[in-house]
Design an enzyme around this catalytic site. Structure first.
Site, PDB file in Angstrom:
ATOM      1  N   SER A  17      20.814   7.268  11.061  1.00  0.00           N
ATOM      2  CA  SER A  17      20.469   5.888  10.711  1.00  0.00           C
ATOM      3  C   SER A  17      21.427   5.290   9.686  1.00  0.00           C
ATOM      4  CB  SER A  17      19.029   5.786  10.208  1.00  0.00           C
ATOM      5  OG  SER A  17      18.892   6.384   8.937  1.00  0.00           O
ATOM      6  N   LYS A  53      18.075   5.005   3.007  1.00  0.00           N
ATOM      7  CA  LYS A  53      18.240   3.618   3.438  1.00  0.00           C
ATOM      8  C   LYS A  53      18.725   2.797   2.250  1.00  0.00           C
ATOM      9  CE  LYS A  53      16.313   4.004   7.582  1.00  0.00           C
ATOM     10  NZ  LYS A  53      16.447   5.460   7.711  1.00  0.00           N
TER      11      LYS A  53
END
Length: 98
Positions: A17, A53
């Site tokens: 990701s 993230k």
């Protein structure tokens, strides 16, 4: 503890990701310190497994946005009270380091 990183630790990355910035198998060094909006953080939502993230905070402090680097993944909008920050990105180790 990691030399030069007070309250720091390493985390091996699984997944993509954050690719191309951070790749599967990399080791990220994280610091336990207050984060600033837009920094890469290791976060847990509702006590789940940690994920890396970009963490964007909003002035209302009620919600946060978790942004992957990889455009194939969606942004996540989450109530701030559900998110725990385990550490803030400090450095990257790539290759056979451990």
């Amino acid at each position: 503890r990691l030399p030069g990183y007070p309250e720091g630790y390493g985390l091996r990355v699984h997944g993509d990701s954050m690719a191309d910035e951070i790749k599967n198998g990399d080791v990220v060094l994280l610091q336990k310190r207050p984060h600033r909006s837009g920094e890469i953080c290791a976060v847990r939502i509702d006590g789940s497994e940690a994920t890396l993230k970009y963490l964007d905070t909003y002035p209302n402090h009620k919600t946060v946005r978790l942004r992957p680097h990889n455009p194939a993944y969606p942004y996540l909008e989450v109530e701030a009270e559900r998110v725990a920050v385990d550490g803030v990105f400090a450095a990257l180790l790539r290759g056979d380091v451990i």
